[in-house]
Motif scaffolding. Structure first.
Motif, short mmCIF file in Angstrom:
data_model
loop_
_atom_site.label_atom_id
_atom_site.label_comp_id
_atom_site.label_asym_id
_atom_site.label_seq_id
_atom_site.Cartn_x
_atom_site.Cartn_y
_atom_site.Cartn_z
N THR A 138 41.34 33.73 40.10
CA THR A 138 40.91 35.12 40.17
C THR A 138 41.93 35.97 40.90
N THR A 164 43.92 38.93 39.10
CA THR A 164 43.75 40.27 39.66
C THR A 164 45.10 40.87 40.00
N LEU A 186 35.94 39.23 35.54
CA LEU A 186 36.95 40.15 36.05
C LEU A 186 36.59 41.59 35.67
#
Length: 232
Positions: free
Chosen positions: A127, A131, A97
């Motif tokens: 993810t 995010t 990330l």
């Protein structure tokens, strides 16, 4: 008109809007460059080209998300089942990330050490959740990803943030394609497709995903997956 037809019309209308916004920005700045290039400074030209680049990337992401969503709706998605060693997989996901230093990983003693699932699809979902959590949280705050076992032995992964939160009446609607909360739309850009894709992917893996309030403020997304999806 059938419900599926109404849904298609609604998606088409929203897609049209989502495409027009970046296209209008690109066209406006390209037109300005064509008409005023001789009088613009190098800094202004770089600024305009930067906007065009950002909006082009936005279109590419939207196109990719629409293709993924269409494939999921058409049951054209290929799901692989392979052994995933949980802790190293989650550690790698956090490392990759851009803002992974703000993410804290917790794995309980009861969490299954290995599961049978699709590493690519599960990674795509987590993810996206991480995010989003980072995007809608204060830069000084920490996002937590917790892995443990559910009441029936299934894998439970929670992504916990202390950001803007989601009202109770909208926690199910955020999984609808293109739906965004008013606060979310004000806080950051997005297509409103990420969570819709996440739910469809998790369902394809035999699990489910829900949203709830984080105590003290924020949102917790909880993913539940069978330990061996191939057996389902």
């Amino acid at each position: 008109m059938a419900r599926s037809d109404l849904r298609d019309v609604s998606l088409m209308a929203v897609t049209n809007h989502e495409l027009r916004t970046p296209l209008a920005a690109i066209r406006g700045f390209v037109d300005m460059l064509q008409r005023r290039r001789a009088e613009l400074t190098d800094e202004e030209i770089d600024e305009f080209l930067g906007v065009i680049s950002v909006q082009t990337d936005r279109l590419i992401r939207l196109a990719d998300d629409l293709v993924t969503l269409e494939n999921l709706d058409d049951a054209a998605l290929t799901v692989e089942h392979e052994p995933i060693v949980l802790v190293p997989a989650l550690q790698q996901l956090v490392r990759e990330l851009p803002d992974g230093g703000r993410v804290e990983l917790r794995v309980s003693a009861g969490a299954p050490p290995t599961i049978g699932s699709d590493a690519l699809r599960l990674g795509q979902v987590l993810t996206n959740l991480l995010t989003n959590a980072l995007k809608y949280s204060d830069e000084a705050s920490t996002v937590t990803i917790e892995a443990g076992a559910g009441s029936e032995g299934e894998l439970v992964i929670a992504v916990i943030d202390h950001g803007i939160g989601i009202d109770a009446g909208e926690r199910e609607r955020v999984f609808d394609p293109f739906y965004r909360t008013a606060e979310g739309a004000r806080s950051a850009e997005g297509s409103g497709l990420g969570l819709a894709i996440a739910r469809r992917l998790i369902e394809a893996l035999g699990g489910d995903i829900t949203a709830r309030a984080t105590p003290g403020g924020g949102t917790t997304f909880r993913v539940r997956l069978p330990v061996n999806a191939a057996a389902r």
